[in-house]
Design an enzyme around this catalytic site. Structure first.
Site, PDB file in Angstrom:
ATOM      1  N   HIS A 157       0.823  -1.224   0.000  1.00 42.99           N
ATOM      2  CA  HIS A 157       0.000   0.000   0.000  1.00 42.99           C
ATOM      3  C   HIS A 157       0.849   1.263   0.000  1.00 42.99           C
ATOM      4  O   HIS A 157       0.338   2.349  -0.242  1.00 42.99           O
ATOM      5  CB  HIS A 157      -0.921   0.001   1.228  1.00 42.99           C
ATOM      6  CG  HIS A 157      -2.015  -1.014   1.131  1.00 42.99           C
ATOM      7  ND1 HIS A 157      -3.320  -0.683   0.884  1.00 42.99           N
ATOM      8  CD2 HIS A 157      -1.986  -2.370   1.205  1.00 42.99           C
ATOM      9  CE1 HIS A 157      -4.058  -1.783   0.817  1.00 42.99           C
ATOM     10  NE2 HIS A 157      -3.267  -2.818   1.025  1.00 42.99           N
ATOM     11  N   ASP A 365       3.597   9.312  -0.752  1.00 45.92           N
ATOM     12  CA  ASP A 365       2.417   8.549  -0.331  1.00 45.92           C
ATOM     13  C   ASP A 365       2.180   7.450  -1.356  1.00 45.92           C
ATOM     14  O   ASP A 365       2.307   7.703  -2.561  1.00 45.92           O
ATOM     15  CB  ASP A 365       1.187   9.480  -0.291  1.00 45.92           C
ATOM     16  CG  ASP A 365       0.235   9.133   0.846  1.00 45.92           C
ATOM     17  OD1 ASP A 365       0.202   7.960   1.258  1.00 45.92           O
ATOM     18  OD2 ASP A 365      -0.475  10.043   1.311  1.00 45.92           O
TER      19      ASP A 365
END
Ligand code: ADQ
Length: 479
Positions: A157, A365
């Site tokens: 992720h 991110d």
């Protein structure tokens, strides 16, 4: 259809108190399991004395939740230590914050073995196993060593950095090469997948069939990009409904006709909160006409507070908020409203819809779901503007946002000004383009695409599955 067994560090068993926890992984896995009833295995969130760990099984809404407790020492070394003080910073390009400890690494490998032991008892021969995130990189290796031959996929992720950074991790091959025991390794972007491919090619000299298929000893591992999406129609609906509800209305009326900018992030150094607040300060200093006319609401639930770097960051951010509010605020106007608590998804959707712009400026991110949620919750007739870091995985899809370099405070301040002054037709055009791209990659497609790719045969290898010199040496070193 075979059963899907999802494995992640933490399992979000639905609680009777309906409590909210902020975290992207839980949001997407909950939504995947809602549609694909299967098993979710992982840590219960409880730490207990060694020897007193319990495994529990709960059935709810067609999903079987299997959780295991961890001993305090295991939790300290595996989770707080290696996963969060070593892997999290390195994978977010923050070598300066990484702290290596052989003891933590040993704890990390030990807990992965423990997960494999406990999970194996529940597995059926045709189960498809889908492992998530950086806590469990070596889980497939531990399962294979216990004779598990099922299809096993992995999804990361968070970002995956280039080999130059990754190889700063001492004994990196012991952890990273473990990924070659999966059948499919998924990343958020092609850039992340390329970085892993370069690591395997340049650092490990591993033979490949093509740029996305590697031959690791007698196994074949495929790589791919599977950008995580959100539940688009659900967020659109929530945005429409909840901006009219009492809480969102109360917030809006407390603004007294001021324009609102919103930021929603877990309290984490990867989210770039300190720089973002300084950029907002710069905006107020450069554009005095907006003083008293705009309020920036930053919603930031605390996370990992028992790790030193997080406690220090929390203190520094509170100081910055205090300084900006002290310098520019009035008795009747607070420039930055800063709150450290989670809110329900419907409240967030209402607040997104009531904000003229969103500041989503992480330094790095994997994806960033808040960016997508903000877009989905907007009123298409009068949409707000997304200001997005070019270093978030979401930037690949969100080209119609105002993309910024979060390290450049002047550029972020200029983007705030541009967003607040943007004419309606440009806002609509940008929003329409974003909705089109994001709707094509709803979270539903994400899960289906991953599981379908995992279950597809990789095709006959064009070269025999024989290890060649260096990769064999490397795999042996990783034992
Ligand atoms: P996170 O780092 O947790 O996720 P993000 O993708 O932004 O980051 O997801 C956060 C989620 O938590 C969002 O759904 C958001 O709505 C929710 N949230 C945030 N603040 C909240 C609050 N105050 N109250 C309630 N909910 C809140 C990791 C990776 C990301 C990746 C996701 C999913 O770091 O890069 O996008 O996994 O793969």
């Amino acid at each position: 259809m075979a059963r899907v067994v999802v494995v992640s560090n933490r399992v979000a068993v639905p609680s009777s108190d309906g409590g909210v926890r902020a975290g992207g992984l839980e949001v997407v896995l909950r939504s995947f399991l809602k549609r694909n009833q299967g098993v979710w295995f992982g840590w219960s969130g409880r730490t207990v004395a060694k020897g007193e760990e319990k495994v529990r099984t709960v059935e709810q809404g067609g999903v079987t939740y299997i959780t295991t407790d961890l001993s305090r020492i295991d939790h300290q070394e595996y989770y707080n230590g290696f996963a969060n003080r070593m892997l999290w910073p390195i994978l977010h390009y923050r070598l300066d914050l990484a702290e290596f400890s052989s003891r933590d690494m040993a704890g990390y490998l030990r807990v992965n073995e423990l997960f494999a032991d406990r999970l194996k008892k529940f597995l059926k021969p045709d189960d498809i196993i889908w492992v998530h995130d950086y806590h469990l990189l070596p889980l497939a290796k531990a399962l294979r060593e216990r004779g598990v031959e099922n299809k096993i996929g992995f999804f990361l992720h968070i970002p995956f950095p280039p080999p130059e950074l990754l190889t700063c991790l001492p004994k990196h091959e012991r952890v990273i090469l473990g990924l070659c025991h999966y059948d499919l390794v998924g990343f958020q972007t092609d850039g992340d997948a390329d970085n892993f491919a370069h690591y395997l090619t340049k650092e490990c000299l591993m033979p490949s069939r093509d740029s996305r298929t590697f031959i690791a000893g007698t196994r074949m591992v495929r790589l791919g990009a599977f950008p995580v999406g959100i539940e688009m129609t659900e967020f659109e609906r929530l945005g429409r409904r909840t901006s009219r509800l009492a809480f969102a209305r109360e917030v809006v009326s407390s603004l007294a006709d001021r324009t609102m900018i919103i930021g929603v992030d877990r309290l984490d150094y990867s989210k770039g909160l300190g720089l973002r607040m300084r950029a907002f300060e710069h905006f107020l200093s450069e554009h005095p006409r907006w003083r008293g006319a705009v309020t920036y609401l930053q919603i930031t639930p605390r996370s990992r507070s028992d790790i030193r770097e997080y406690a220090e960051m929390e203190r520094r951010i509170s100081e910055t908020v205090g300084r900006v509010n002290g310098r520019y605020g009035e008795a009747s106007w607070t420039p930055i409203r800063y709150v450290n608590r989670p809110y329900s998804r419907s409240v967030l959707a209402g607040l997104y819809r009531s904000s003229r712009a969103a500041l989503v400026t992480p330094l790095r991110d994997g994806m960033n779901l808040v960016a997508k949620e903000y877009v989905a919750a907007q009123d298409a007739e009068d949409p707000g503007v997304l200001i997005l870091s070019r270093f978030a995985g979401a930037a690949v899809e969100c080209q119609a946002a105002l993309l910024v370099n979060p390290y450049d405070q002047e550029a972020v301040a200029a983007a705030i000004h541009e967003a607040l002054s943007m004419p309606l037709d440009e806002r609509r055009a940008r929003h329409g383009a974003l909705i089109k791209v994001l709707s094509e990659n709803d979270v539903k497609h994400w899960g289906e695409r991953f599981v379908t790719t995992l279950t597809q045969p990789a095709g006959a290898p064009s070269a025999p599955l024989q290890p060649i010199d260096n990769s064999a040496t490397y795999l042996a070193a990783a034992e």
